[in-house]
Design a protein around this motif. Structure first.
Motif, PDB file in Angstrom:
ATOM      1  N   LYS A   7      34.250  50.812  32.985  1.00 48.93           N
ATOM      2  CA  LYS A   7      33.956  49.797  31.982  1.00 48.93           C
ATOM      3  C   LYS A   7      35.159  48.872  31.831  1.00 48.93           C
ATOM      4  O   LYS A   7      36.298  49.281  32.042  1.00 48.93           O
ATOM      5  CB  LYS A   7      33.694  50.426  30.610  1.00 48.93           C
ATOM      6  CG  LYS A   7      32.518  51.333  30.542  1.00 48.93           C
ATOM      7  CD  LYS A   7      32.220  51.779  29.113  1.00 48.93           C
ATOM      8  CE  LYS A   7      33.377  52.485  28.434  1.00 48.93           C
ATOM      9  NZ  LYS A   7      33.051  52.992  27.090  1.00 48.93           N
ATOM     10  N   HIS A  22      32.634  34.594  38.807  1.00 47.18           N
ATOM     11  CA  HIS A  22      32.167  35.567  39.799  1.00 47.18           C
ATOM     12  C   HIS A  22      31.129  34.970  40.752  1.00 47.18           C
ATOM     13  O   HIS A  22      31.022  35.412  41.885  1.00 47.18           O
ATOM     14  CB  HIS A  22      31.641  36.828  39.102  1.00 47.18           C
ATOM     15  CG  HIS A  22      32.747  37.729  38.668  1.00 47.18           C
ATOM     16  ND1 HIS A  22      33.475  37.495  37.523  1.00 47.18           N
ATOM     17  CD2 HIS A  22      33.276  38.843  39.236  1.00 47.18           C
ATOM     18  CE1 HIS A  22      34.403  38.435  37.405  1.00 47.18           C
ATOM     19  NE2 HIS A  22      34.303  39.263  38.424  1.00 47.18           N
ATOM     20  N   TYR A  41      29.273  46.133  45.093  1.00 49.60           N
ATOM     21  CA  TYR A  41      30.021  45.984  43.840  1.00 49.60           C
ATOM     22  C   TYR A  41      29.132  45.196  42.890  1.00 49.60           C
ATOM     23  O   TYR A  41      28.799  44.045  43.155  1.00 49.60           O
ATOM     24  CB  TYR A  41      31.329  45.244  44.109  1.00 49.60           C
ATOM     25  CG  TYR A  41      32.357  45.232  42.997  1.00 49.60           C
ATOM     26  CD1 TYR A  41      32.075  45.642  41.699  1.00 49.60           C
ATOM     27  CD2 TYR A  41      33.636  44.776  43.255  1.00 49.60           C
ATOM     28  CE1 TYR A  41      33.039  45.610  40.707  1.00 49.60           C
ATOM     29  CE2 TYR A  41      34.615  44.739  42.267  1.00 49.60           C
ATOM     30  CZ  TYR A  41      34.305  45.157  40.996  1.00 49.60           C
ATOM     31  OH  TYR A  41      35.270  45.125  40.001  1.00 49.60           O
ATOM     32  N   SER A  42      28.735  45.817  41.803  1.00 46.01           N
ATOM     33  CA  SER A  42      27.918  45.170  40.780  1.00 46.01           C
ATOM     34  C   SER A  42      28.626  45.268  39.448  1.00 46.01           C
ATOM     35  O   SER A  42      29.290  46.265  39.165  1.00 46.01           O
ATOM     36  CB  SER A  42      26.551  45.851  40.639  1.00 46.01           C
ATOM     37  OG  SER A  42      25.813  45.742  41.818  1.00 46.01           O
ATOM     38  N   ILE A  43      28.476  44.243  38.628  1.00 51.91           N
ATOM     39  CA  ILE A  43      29.000  44.267  37.268  1.00 51.91           C
ATOM     40  C   ILE A  43      27.862  43.842  36.336  1.00 51.91           C
ATOM     41  O   ILE A  43      27.224  42.813  36.562  1.00 51.91           O
ATOM     42  CB  ILE A  43      30.212  43.332  37.097  1.00 51.91           C
ATOM     43  CG1 ILE A  43      31.331  43.721  38.071  1.00 51.91           C
ATOM     44  CG2 ILE A  43      30.719  43.377  35.646  1.00 51.91           C
ATOM     45  CD1 ILE A  43      32.505  42.745  38.093  1.00 51.91           C
ATOM     46  N   LEU A  52      31.589  45.351  29.924  1.00 51.48           N
ATOM     47  CA  LEU A  52      31.212  45.152  31.324  1.00 51.48           C
ATOM     48  C   LEU A  52      31.136  46.521  31.981  1.00 51.48           C
ATOM     49  O   LEU A  52      32.046  47.344  31.832  1.00 51.48           O
ATOM     50  CB  LEU A  52      32.261  44.292  32.034  1.00 51.48           C
ATOM     51  CG  LEU A  52      32.418  42.873  31.507  1.00 51.48           C
ATOM     52  CD1 LEU A  52      33.756  42.296  31.949  1.00 51.48           C
ATOM     53  CD2 LEU A  52      31.267  42.003  31.987  1.00 51.48           C
ATOM     54  N   ALA A  54      30.930  48.246  35.604  1.00 49.06           N
ATOM     55  CA  ALA A  54      31.117  47.966  37.033  1.00 49.06           C
ATOM     56  C   ALA A  54      30.730  49.185  37.854  1.00 49.06           C
ATOM     57  O   ALA A  54      31.035  50.321  37.489  1.00 49.06           O
ATOM     58  CB  ALA A  54      32.568  47.587  37.307  1.00 49.06           C
ATOM     59  N   THR A  94      40.534  49.100  32.162  1.00 44.81           N
ATOM     60  CA  THR A  94      39.365  49.776  32.732  1.00 44.81           C
ATOM     61  C   THR A  94      39.282  51.198  32.207  1.00 44.81           C
ATOM     62  O   THR A  94      40.297  51.865  32.016  1.00 44.81           O
ATOM     63  CB  THR A  94      39.409  49.806  34.275  1.00 44.81           C
ATOM     64  OG1 THR A  94      40.593  50.481  34.695  1.00 44.81           O
ATOM     65  CG2 THR A  94      39.381  48.412  34.862  1.00 44.81           C
TER      66      THR A  94
END
Length: 104
Positions: A7, A22, A41-43, A52, A54, A94
């Protein structure tokens, strides 16, 4: 292949600029991530909390968190530091997440 998730926190009112940055991710950053074993890679954004989420698929235990000394990554952190919660070196704050369920 390993799946990792973490996160991050987006500053209030920064959703559109975060998405725009992005959508035009630097080609050299994208290449660096792929060259270092990040195949997906996805957010995702929880708009209620500005959290967020990730998700990455990585090989050999790699991941974006392992590229902290790379100059391209540091430049990206500086670029993003005005719109999200960051540490003193401008790296995003993070919070690693533990996988508790997976269905393939």
């Amino acid at each position: 292949m390993q799946r990792i998730a973490f996160k991050m926190i987006l500053n209030e009112g920064q959703k559109e600029i975060y998405k725009k940055r992005h959508d035009t991710i630097w080609p050299e950053l994208k290449k660096l991530l792929k060259d270092n074993g990040i195949s997906e890679y996805s957010i995702f954004l929880d708009e209620d909390t500005n959290t967020l989420f990730a998700f990455q698929k990585v090989t050999n235990g790699a991941g974006s968190q392992n590229l902290v000394s790379n100059p391209i990554v540091k430049k990206w952190w500086d670029f993003m530091s005005d719109i999200m919660k960051v540490n003193s070196d401008n790296s995003p704050v993070t919070i690693p997440l533990k996988e508790v369920f997976y269905m393939d």
